[in-house]
Design a protein around this motif. Structure first.
Motif, mmCIF file in Angstrom:
data_model
loop_
_atom_site.group_PDB
_atom_site.id
_atom_site.type_symbol
_atom_site.label_atom_id
_atom_site.label_comp_id
_atom_site.label_asym_id
_atom_site.label_seq_id
_atom_site.Cartn_x
_atom_site.Cartn_y
_atom_site.Cartn_z
ATOM 1 N N HIS A 185 38.435 -82.860 38.306
ATOM 2 C CA HIS A 185 38.320 -82.676 39.759
ATOM 3 C C HIS A 185 37.395 -81.508 40.100
ATOM 4 O O HIS A 185 36.861 -81.436 41.212
ATOM 5 C CB HIS A 185 39.705 -82.435 40.373
ATOM 6 C CG HIS A 185 40.606 -83.631 40.329
ATOM 7 N ND1 HIS A 185 40.601 -84.597 41.309
ATOM 8 C CD2 HIS A 185 41.538 -84.014 39.418
ATOM 9 C CE1 HIS A 185 41.486 -85.530 41.008
ATOM 10 N NE2 HIS A 185 42.078 -85.197 39.870
ATOM 11 N N PHE A 186 37.241 -80.599 39.164
ATOM 12 C CA PHE A 186 36.411 -79.419 39.409
ATOM 13 C C PHE A 186 35.007 -79.556 38.816
ATOM 14 O O PHE A 186 34.231 -78.606 38.841
ATOM 15 C CB PHE A 186 37.089 -78.173 38.826
ATOM 16 C CG PHE A 186 38.432 -77.884 39.435
ATOM 17 C CD1 PHE A 186 38.525 -77.172 40.621
ATOM 18 C CD2 PHE A 186 39.595 -78.337 38.836
ATOM 19 C CE1 PHE A 186 39.756 -76.914 41.194
ATOM 20 C CE2 PHE A 186 40.837 -78.079 39.400
ATOM 21 C CZ PHE A 186 40.916 -77.372 40.587
ATOM 22 N N SER A 187 34.688 -80.742 38.303
ATOM 23 C CA SER A 187 33.369 -80.947 37.706
ATOM 24 C C SER A 187 32.210 -80.763 38.688
ATOM 25 O O SER A 187 31.121 -80.344 38.267
ATOM 26 C CB SER A 187 33.295 -82.336 37.053
ATOM 27 O OG SER A 187 33.586 -83.360 37.993
ATOM 28 N N PRO A 188 32.370 -81.077 40.014
ATOM 29 C CA PRO A 188 31.258 -80.817 40.940
ATOM 30 C C PRO A 188 30.825 -79.354 40.971
ATOM 31 O O PRO A 188 29.701 -79.053 41.380
ATOM 32 C CB PRO A 188 31.815 -81.252 42.294
ATOM 33 C CG PRO A 188 32.818 -82.305 41.970
ATOM 34 C CD PRO A 188 33.460 -81.827 40.701
ATOM 35 N N LEU A 189 31.715 -78.451 40.536
ATOM 36 C CA LEU A 189 31.342 -77.038 40.489
ATOM 37 C C LEU A 189 30.152 -76.821 39.557
ATOM 38 O O LEU A 189 29.331 -75.923 39.789
ATOM 39 C CB LEU A 189 32.539 -76.202 40.024
ATOM 40 C CG LEU A 189 32.315 -74.697 39.853
ATOM 41 C CD1 LEU A 189 31.950 -74.064 41.196
ATOM 42 C CD2 LEU A 189 33.549 -74.034 39.267
#
Length: 381
Positions: free
Chosen positions: A106-110
């Motif tokens: 879920h935090f991969s767009p970071l």
């Protein structure tokens, strides 16, 4: 050359928001509480907003005139706000669920956001300009803003869905105060989402009409609202009583090895009623299934089973029945003639006017005021 920062009134408000937000962020992350695992996610949301506010103030006071490379410091993590908010609600409502490796996706767009930051630093180094004036920033930052808005809206929607499902799953285990806290958080999530929706026209007008030439001052109202809303969520979550969740019944508790007979259940239910009437537990407005179970030295699941099978009611219905009976008793007592109906309700364990009126009418068949008037008209024997 001595730094002479031009700080205006907005900057002072931002600095105050930064200080308050950072304080609540640290409290939520570090303070040992029942909901500490959930609070850590919310604390990280506050920290993300605080760092964003630091970035805004640094640009506004023209910090690059004195520290040219300050903009190389990564301060923007807007694509993590949505996932962090969702995991806060998820951990709040399902504290027993562990964080799995797949959840970090879920935090991969970071990674995308930081890759853009690296490209900005590279261009900044070559041209000796701040990262927020580079061509890469001008082209890609509006896209990142829209992605952040979409992310927050999607994850806020998922968080709302999780909260509403939580209300239905544990409707018989929540007190009025806990139910109110859940509704409060739902309303706040809606307001938070609406604030991000308001960001869309700003971004579109700036990009297509002004070709991304609007000064940062044009965004002041939104930044201030974002800071206020985030601090409000953090303050309310930290200062309000914590939301206690009765742990879900495990398989071995669903089908216990020794099943009580109907007679034993009825006898236990009668014992429970005697305990309620003797100790007046129902007068406590914050009474929950868990707190009552602890007072009676029972497991919450066992108490819930006794109430459901032994009385044919759920926890809230049983307790509210006693509270309504207490209200009716006090209405007939001349000692309480000078106390308002709401005062009697609060004195009998209710902590919400709406809940009191609705529950009283469901049980008695008429609203409290009509019932009290009927007592006055009844002939005295």
């Amino acid at each position: 050359m001595k730094p002479q920062f031009g700080i205006n009134g907005y900057d002072l408000l931002f600095l105050a928001a930064i200080f308050i937000g950072a304080t609540f962020s640290l409290l939520l992350v570090l303070t040992k509480r029942i909901n500490q695992a959930a609070n850590r996610f919310l604390g990280l949301v506050l920290l993300t907003i605080v760092l964003w506010m630091v970035w805004v103030v640094a640009i506004d006071v023209q910090l690059d005139r004195y520290y040219p490379r300050w903009s190389w410091i990564p301060l923007q993590f807007s694509l993590t706000i949505g996932p962090l908010l969702y995991f806060y609600v998820s951990k709040l409502t399902r504290p027993e669920l562990p964080i799995k490796p797949n959840d970090f996706l879920h935090f991969s767009p970071l990674l995308l956001e930081q890759a853009v930051q690296i490209l900005q630093i590279r261009e900044s180094s070559h041209q000796q300009i701040p990262t927020y004036t580079t061509q890469i920033f001008q082209l890609i930052n509006p896209v990142l803003q829209l992605l952040a808005i979409i992310s927050v809206l999607v994850y806020s929607g998922l968080a709302l869905k999780r909260l509403r499902a939580f209300d239905q799953e544990l409707s018989d285990q929540l007190s009025d105060a806990q139910r109110y806290q859940s509704k409060w958080l739902q309303r706040l999530l809606v307001l938070f989402g609406l604030l991000w929706i308001a960001w869309i026209p700003y971004t579109l007008v700036d990009y297509f009409v002004y070709h991304y030439q609007l000064s940062i001052a044009s965004y002041y109202p939104l930044y201030l609202l974002l800071a206020f809303m985030t601090i409000w969520i953090g303050a309310e979550s930290f200062l309000r009583p914590e939301l206690l969740i009765v742990e879900r019944e495990k398989e071995k508790l669903v089908q216990p090895q020794t099943e009580k007979t109907s007679d034993e259940l009825l006898e236990t239910a009668q014992w429970l009623r005697t305990q309620l009437e003797t100790n007046l537990f129902y007068l406590d407005p914050g009474l929950t299934l868990r707190s009552l179970a602890e007072a009676l030295n029972l497991h919450p699941n066992e108490l819930s089973r006794i109430i459901n099978l032994g009385t044919g009611k759920n926890f809230n219905d049983l307790i509210n029945e006693y509270r309504v009976n207490e209200v009716m008793r006090k209405m007939q007592d001349p000692t309480y003639d000078r106390i308002t109906l709401l005062g009697i309700a609060y004195d009998s364990g209710f902590n919400s006017k709406t809940t009191f009126n609705r529950t009283f009418k469901e049980i008695v068949g008429q609203n409290p005021a009509s019932y009290k008037n009927s007592l006055k008209k009844a002939p005295s024997l």
